[in-house]
Design an enzyme around this catalytic site. Structure first.
Site, PDB file in Angstrom:
ATOM      1  N   SER A  81      -3.891   2.471   0.607  1.00 53.40           N
ATOM      2  CA  SER A  81      -2.780   1.703   1.464  1.00 53.40           C
ATOM      3  C   SER A  81      -1.639   2.464   1.591  1.00 53.40           C
ATOM      4  CB  SER A  81      -2.570   0.386   0.659  1.00 53.40           C
ATOM      5  OG  SER A  81      -1.852   0.826  -0.673  1.00 53.40           O
ATOM      6  N   GLU A 207       1.259  -8.209 -12.183  1.00 52.39           N
ATOM      7  CA  GLU A 207       0.560  -8.275 -10.700  1.00 52.39           C
ATOM      8  C   GLU A 207       1.399  -9.137 -10.082  1.00 52.39           C
ATOM      9  OE1 GLU A 207      -3.966  -7.751 -11.029  1.00 52.39           O
ATOM     10  OE2 GLU A 207      -3.433  -9.396 -12.401  1.00 52.39           O
ATOM     11  N   GLY A 211      -2.025 -11.726  -6.326  1.00 50.46           N
ATOM     12  CA  GLY A 211      -3.077 -10.899  -6.599  1.00 50.46           C
ATOM     13  C   GLY A 211      -3.271 -10.491  -7.944  1.00 50.46           C
ATOM     14  N   ASP A 213      -5.953 -10.268  -9.952  1.00 54.27           N
ATOM     15  CA  ASP A 213      -7.238 -10.286 -10.136  1.00 54.27           C
ATOM     16  C   ASP A 213      -7.594  -9.334 -11.703  1.00 54.27           C
ATOM     17  OD1 ASP A 213      -6.047  -7.905  -8.710  1.00 54.27           O
ATOM     18  OD2 ASP A 213      -7.968  -6.872  -9.384  1.00 54.27           O
ATOM     19  N   SER A 307       6.985   2.421 -10.150  1.00 51.74           N
ATOM     20  CA  SER A 307       5.783   3.254  -9.570  1.00 51.74           C
ATOM     21  C   SER A 307       6.128   3.869  -8.203  1.00 51.74           C
ATOM     22  CB  SER A 307       4.532   2.419  -9.460  1.00 51.74           C
ATOM     23  OG  SER A 307       4.863   1.271  -8.621  1.00 51.74           O
TER      24      SER A 307
END
Length: 322
Positions: A81, A207, A211, A213, A307
């Site tokens: 992405s 997260e 999202g 997961d 990040s």
């Protein structure tokens, strides 16, 4: 789970040696305001100052640099992405090869333009209807390219872990390490490094609410798939944890928490106004979790990995404006 982990602390150490003099040893920043708001000493590992503006260069270079000369001559493929795309494009250029990158049609313009500027060929797809893994694998096979995935690769994971390794080497022992979670490469590598240095350190993943997961998967004890997330944290918009990363995170990650988009915006604003740094939404999730009290009781010394910082000026103003 197997007795021998797929990525070891020695693998992270080896990656650090390979990256020495190639990747930036990014700064660790502090903020008295942030410490007071959180009630702890917070150490921010600023991968927004890494090459390509994100931690992803570490893993991409570590993996690509290990390929045989004959494979480097054929070229590299990747799907991403944005940040992994830029990392692979730059690492390929540094190592004298070429890259073809599969990117979502709605990738932020700044990330797409930067990837192209590093010399990569870009192929697009619809992230909401297309399977990027299947498309990427087919593209690599058709062209004879080495596929470097964003997280499902032992050398990529080991490279990402060098960020946490550097952080702890610089500031000393931490009680907790807070890490953004997308596909799980950064947190699995970081947890490998952190637990290798101090087994008692608490590793907390973050997260976006839309999202989660990995949180659901860890609770279920197996990988769970969700609808493609719609969140401002586009770099964390994974729908299923990686098989490899999940196997590591099951062993080493203590907790996964979530943050709302508004909490991410608040973290971006604080980083900009108080610390004068630009952080992209995905990179701000760790700060957001601490500010919002999402990470539970905060121990005395906490490391946070920022990040990345890849966001265009217009988008940054849109998200951080009143």
């Amino acid at each position: 789970m197997p007795d021998t982990p797929p990525v070891t602390f020695d693998d992270v150490r080896d990656a650090a040696a390979r990256l020495s003099g190639v990747a930036h040893r990014t700064p660790v920043l502090r903020s008295r305001t942030l410490d007071e708001l959180v009630g702890a000493e917070v150490f921010l590992k600023c991968e927004n100052f890494q090459r390509v503006g994100a931690f992803k260069f570490r893993g991409a270079y570590n993996a690509i640099s290990r390929l045989a000369p004959e494979q480097l001559a054929k070229g590299i493929a990747a799907y991403s992405s944005g940040n992994h795309a830029q990392a692979v494009a730059l690492a390929a250029r540094e190592l004298g090869t070429t890259a073809v990158i599969l990117m979502p049609e709605d990738t932020p313009v700044s990330k797409r333009d930067a990837t192209a500027a590093y010399g990569a060929e870009i192929v697009t797809y619809d992230r909401y209807t297309g399977d990027r893994v299947a498309i990427g694998e087919a593209m690599a096979a058709d062209r004879g390219l080495a596929l470097i995935p964003p997280y499902e690769h032992t050398h990529v994971i080991a490279g990402q872990g060098t960020a946490a390794l550097e952080l702890i080497e610089e500031v000393g022992e931490l009680d907790a390490l807070v890490v953004p979670v997308g596909g799980g490469g950064l947190i699995s590598g970081s947890a490998t490094a952190a637990k290798g240095l101090r087994p008692s350190v608490r590793v907390v993943g973050v997260e976006p609410e839309a999202g989660d997961d990995t949180r659901r998967s860890l609770a279920a004890g197996h990988r769970v798939s969700i609808a493609i997330p719609r969140t401002i944290a586009d770099g964390l918009a994974a729908d299923t944890p990686g098989e490899l990363t999940f196997s590591i995170n099951q062993r080493l990650v203590d907790e996964i928490v979530v943050v709302a988009d508004d909490e991410i915006r608040a973290a971006m604003r604080l980083a900009f106004e108080r610390m004068k740094i630009v952080v992209e939404p995905s990179g701000a999730t760790g700060i957001g979790a601490l500010l919002a009290g999402r990470a539970g009781p905060v121990p005395p010394r906490v490391g946070v990995i920022i990040s990345g910082g890849n966001i265009g000026a217009a988008r940054f103003a849109e998200l951080c404006g009143a």
